[in-house]
Design an enzyme around this catalytic site. Sequence first.
Site, PDB file in Angstrom:
ATOM      1  N   CYS A   1      -9.711   1.557  14.977  1.00 29.12           N
ATOM      2  CA  CYS A   1     -10.564   1.121  13.905  1.00 29.12           C
ATOM      3  C   CYS A   1     -11.123   2.352  13.194  1.00 29.12           C
ATOM      4  O   CYS A   1     -10.563   3.369  13.686  1.00 29.12           O
ATOM      5  CB  CYS A   1     -11.891   0.271  14.388  1.00 29.12           C
ATOM      6  SG  CYS A   1     -12.806   0.934  15.767  1.00 29.12           S
TER       7      CYS A   1
ATOM      8  N   SER B   1       0.879  -1.314   0.169  1.00 30.97           N
ATOM      9  CA  SER B   1       0.029   0.111   0.206  1.00 30.97           C
ATOM     10  C   SER B   1       0.633   1.180  -0.058  1.00 30.97           C
ATOM     11  O   SER B   1       1.828   1.285   0.632  1.00 30.97           O
ATOM     12  CB  SER B   1      -0.818  -0.049   1.243  1.00 30.97           C
ATOM     13  OG  SER B   1      -1.835   0.988   1.145  1.00 30.97           O
ATOM     14  N   ALA B   2       0.403   2.185  -0.850  1.00 31.28           N
ATOM     15  CA  ALA B   2       1.493   3.685  -1.017  1.00 31.28           C
ATOM     16  C   ALA B   2       1.375   4.260   0.275  1.00 31.28           C
ATOM     17  O   ALA B   2       2.608   4.897   0.586  1.00 31.28           O
ATOM     18  CB  ALA B   2       0.792   4.325  -2.070  1.00 31.28           C
ATOM     19  N   HIS B   3       0.312   4.427   1.175  1.00 38.27           N
ATOM     20  CA  HIS B   3       0.325   5.495   2.099  1.00 38.27           C
ATOM     21  C   HIS B   3       1.035   4.890   3.120  1.00 38.27           C
ATOM     22  O   HIS B   3       1.540   5.800   4.105  1.00 38.27           O
ATOM     23  CB  HIS B   3      -1.133   5.785   2.603  1.00 38.27           C
ATOM     24  CG  HIS B   3      -1.953   4.523   3.140  1.00 38.27           C
ATOM     25  ND1 HIS B   3      -1.870   4.839   4.642  1.00 38.27           N
ATOM     26  CD2 HIS B   3      -2.509   3.850   2.728  1.00 38.27           C
ATOM     27  CE1 HIS B   3      -2.553   3.944   4.922  1.00 38.27           C
ATOM     28  NE2 HIS B   3      -3.007   2.942   3.880  1.00 38.27           N
TER      29      HIS B   3
HETATM   30  N1  PLP Z   1      -2.213  -4.505   6.099  1.00 40.30           N
HETATM   31  C1  PLP Z   1      -1.741  -3.947   7.021  1.00 40.30           C
HETATM   32  C2  PLP Z   1      -0.770  -4.642   7.797  1.00 40.30           C
HETATM   33  C3  PLP Z   1      -2.088  -2.583   7.179  1.00 40.30           C
HETATM   34  O1  PLP Z   1      -1.307  -2.181   8.223  1.00 40.30           O
HETATM   35  C4  PLP Z   1      -3.059  -1.931   6.776  1.00 40.30           C
HETATM   36  C5  PLP Z   1      -3.277  -0.766   6.784  1.00 40.30           C
HETATM   37  O2  PLP Z   1      -3.033  -0.126   7.879  1.00 40.30           O
HETATM   38  C6  PLP Z   1      -3.748  -2.723   5.566  1.00 40.30           C
HETATM   39  C7  PLP Z   1      -3.470  -3.857   5.343  1.00 40.30           C
HETATM   40  C8  PLP Z   1      -4.768  -1.968   4.577  1.00 40.30           C
HETATM   41  O3  PLP Z   1      -4.192  -1.143   3.842  1.00 40.30           O
HETATM   42  P1  PLP Z   1      -5.174   0.032   3.045  1.00 40.30           P
HETATM   43  O4  PLP Z   1      -5.202   0.990   4.047  1.00 40.30           O
HETATM   44  O5  PLP Z   1      -4.117   0.460   2.108  1.00 40.30           O
HETATM   45  O6  PLP Z   1      -6.481  -0.599   2.513  1.00 40.30           O
END
Ligand code: PLP
Length: 343
Positions: free
Chosen positions: A287, A167-169
């Site tokens: 959450c 994920s980019a962010h």
């Molecule tokens: N998987 C993990 C380990 C994460 O920390 C996160 C986001 O906090 C995600 C998946 C979900 O990513 P996204 O926010 O890009 O949907």
Amino acid sequence: MSAYWEGAAIVGNPSSVHVFGRRSRAALERARRVIARAVGGPSAGTILTSGATEANGLALAQAGGGPILTSAIEHPSVLDARDALRLGCNGDGLVDPDDLAVAMERYHPALVSVMLANNEIGTVQPMEALAAIVHEYDALLHVDAVQALGRMDVDMSGLGADMLSISAHKIGGPKGVGALVVRDGLDIAPNMRGGGQEQRRRSGTEHVAGAMGFAAALDAIDSRERERIRQLRDALENALAGEAVIVARQAPRIPNTSAIAMPGVTSAIQVMSLDLDGVAVSSGSACSSGKVSRSHVLEAMGVDEAIISSTIRVSLGWDTSDRDIECFIEAWRRVRNRCGSGG
Ligand code: PLP
């Protein structure tokens, strides 16, 4: 990124055949190559998504109707996506390869999903050992590498992953863009149908500017900074060691994450008090509504109730300085003195 967000380049839909579309397509494919390279995966196997939640959902769908095995400390996008059997972990949050072998023998899952680095405590799983067992049983291995990206080397074939989510962010890129990277030769059945984009694996017009931003963030990663961040994190933990409980301190961890408990003060109070002091931290598990929920990760690790309710997650960024760490320690002690049993 901004050229594709608000500049002239924004007009082209990468699926259009005219010149504007072709320009967008060229940019998108450039970004895709950068994203694939960052995890040692194939460009053709890099499916752009709206983030890792979607990438995780697409990966899990590849089990078809077959059983899924996962760990009890996964992100909710894996834990809640489908009914799955959950492997426990030890007190450091590590999955034991022997437990995996027993579960594979007993349940013969079609797909196993284990995260590389945990988002709450930073623990890094022994992925190569887990992958070898998964493949012995001809199952697919999906790795959620969201927290590992940029913070450690991620090479999907070295890890033995068939699919890997990013994920980019999490690396300072834009929110709302991610990818599922799939090894060569693995066909992916789509979760979303429509225009047939992403080689019919993920319909929907691609977020070109987002992909460009993701690639730019990857290009900006300076892996030499990891050691500096690790030293700052360790200095922070050493400073608080006599006063706080540091979770999974001895486990292999990504360098920027620390889970710190202030016994006697709830994590919600800490998060709010530190925020008022200009320090942004999270509770173990926040959450989407912003409410603080009980950490399923600490619970699965068998951590004491008093520690579960008083743990915060501290993440260091690339720009975190020595002074930031000093400020954090001072603010943390102010909260303890004000809200702790002695205060
Ligand atoms: N998987 C993990 C380990 C994460 O920390 C996160 C986001 O906090 C995600 C998946 C979900 O990513 P996204 O926010 O890009 O949907």
